[in-house]
Design a protein around this motif. Sequence first.
Motif, short mmCIF file in Angstrom:
data_model
loop_
_atom_site.label_atom_id
_atom_site.label_comp_id
_atom_site.label_asym_id
_atom_site.label_seq_id
_atom_site.Cartn_x
_atom_site.Cartn_y
_atom_site.Cartn_z
N MET A 1 0.84 -0.97 -0.26
CA MET A 1 -0.09 -0.16 0.25
C MET A 1 0.96 1.30 -0.24
SD MET A 1 -3.18 1.18 2.72
CE MET A 1 -4.32 0.34 2.28
N SER A 2 0.62 2.13 -0.55
CA SER A 2 1.53 3.71 -0.92
C SER A 2 1.38 4.22 0.89
CB SER A 2 1.25 4.29 -1.76
OG SER A 2 -0.23 4.62 -2.02
N GLU A 3 1.99 5.16 0.55
CA GLU A 3 1.67 6.02 2.19
C GLU A 3 1.48 7.55 1.16
OE1 GLU A 3 4.96 4.15 4.94
OE2 GLU A 3 6.02 6.30 3.57
N THR A 4 0.71 8.52 2.05
CA THR A 4 0.74 9.71 1.43
C THR A 4 2.27 10.66 2.58
OG1 THR A 4 -1.60 9.80 1.41
CG2 THR A 4 -1.42 11.58 1.84
N LEU A 5 2.22 11.64 1.75
CA LEU A 5 3.51 12.47 2.26
C LEU A 5 3.10 14.10 2.93
CD1 LEU A 5 6.59 12.47 3.14
CD2 LEU A 5 7.55 13.89 1.56
N LEU A 6 2.61 14.32 4.07
CA LEU A 6 2.99 15.42 4.87
C LEU A 6 3.64 16.06 5.51
CD1 LEU A 6 0.50 16.90 6.01
CD2 LEU A 6 0.23 15.81 8.23
N ASP A 7 4.19 17.21 4.64
CA ASP A 7 5.57 18.27 5.59
C ASP A 7 5.00 18.78 6.38
OD1 ASP A 7 8.07 19.24 6.15
OD2 ASP A 7 8.22 19.04 3.63
N VAL A 17 -0.07 18.19 14.70
CA VAL A 17 -1.27 16.79 14.96
C VAL A 17 -2.63 16.83 14.15
CG1 VAL A 17 -2.00 15.92 16.87
CG2 VAL A 17 -0.18 16.02 16.52
N LEU A 18 -3.06 18.61 14.22
CA LEU A 18 -4.05 19.01 13.74
C LEU A 18 -3.76 18.73 11.86
CD1 LEU A 18 -4.46 22.22 15.68
CD2 LEU A 18 -5.70 20.69 15.81
N ARG A 19 -3.11 19.08 11.30
CA ARG A 19 -2.82 19.13 9.26
C ARG A 19 -2.64 17.11 9.52
NH1 ARG A 19 -0.60 23.39 6.88
NH2 ARG A 19 -1.79 25.10 8.82
N ALA A 20 -2.30 16.11 10.58
CA ALA A 20 -2.23 15.10 10.07
C ALA A 20 -3.65 14.62 10.61
CB ALA A 20 -1.06 14.87 11.45
N ARG A 25 -8.23 12.27 8.25
CA ARG A 25 -10.40 12.19 7.43
C ARG A 25 -10.04 11.58 6.16
NH1 ARG A 25 -10.73 17.14 11.36
NH2 ARG A 25 -10.44 17.98 9.20
N THR A 26 -9.66 11.80 5.29
CA THR A 26 -9.08 11.53 3.52
C THR A 26 -8.92 11.10 3.44
OG1 THR A 26 -8.04 13.19 2.95
CG2 THR A 26 -9.14 14.77 3.87
N MET A 27 -8.91 10.10 4.46
CA MET A 27 -7.91 8.29 3.20
C MET A 27 -8.61 7.54 3.81
SD MET A 27 -3.76 10.01 4.58
CE MET A 27 -3.08 8.24 4.46
N ILE A 28 -8.03 6.00 3.06
CA ILE A 28 -9.37 5.04 3.07
C ILE A 28 -8.76 4.44 4.72
CG2 ILE A 28 -10.16 4.84 0.66
CD1 ILE A 28 -7.77 2.84 0.97
N ARG A 32 -1.59 5.06 5.19
CA ARG A 32 -0.81 4.92 6.01
C ARG A 32 -0.30 6.52 5.53
NH1 ARG A 32 4.00 0.17 6.71
NH2 ARG A 32 2.19 -1.35 7.14
N LEU A 33 -0.03 6.87 6.75
CA LEU A 33 0.57 8.56 6.78
C LEU A 33 1.88 8.94 7.16
CD1 LEU A 33 0.18 10.48 6.17
CD2 LEU A 33 -0.78 11.75 8.18
N ARG A 34 2.81 9.65 6.14
CA ARG A 34 4.44 9.24 6.40
C ARG A 34 3.64 11.44 7.16
NH1 ARG A 34 9.44 6.97 6.59
NH2 ARG A 34 8.25 5.59 5.96
N VAL A 35 4.46 11.42 8.46
CA VAL A 35 4.71 12.96 8.67
C VAL A 35 6.24 13.36 9.28
CG1 VAL A 35 3.88 15.05 10.31
CG2 VAL A 35 2.14 12.27 9.58
#
Length: 88
Positions: A1-7, A17-20, A25-28, A32-35
Amino acid sequence: MSETLLDVKGMNCPLPVLRANRALRTMIPGARLRVLATDRAAVGDFQAFCQETGHALLAWSEEAGIFHFVIRRRPDDMGQAVCPRKDG
């Protein structure tokens, strides 16, 4: 599964944390989210956030002052409050 990157480098508590939370909330469920963050307080913040919300903090590390967090989004049915019905 791919990851979404949040910088969120350069942002201070509580913004990482608020941005994460907004991104998750928009992900299935199960995604995975990489912060990437630079705020040292983010370590405790993400641990507490995941414990409270049911998301899984799969890993975290620090390299050259940049913190990497990998979070798996919780299933949809977790974290939902269920109120018992009162009959009669």
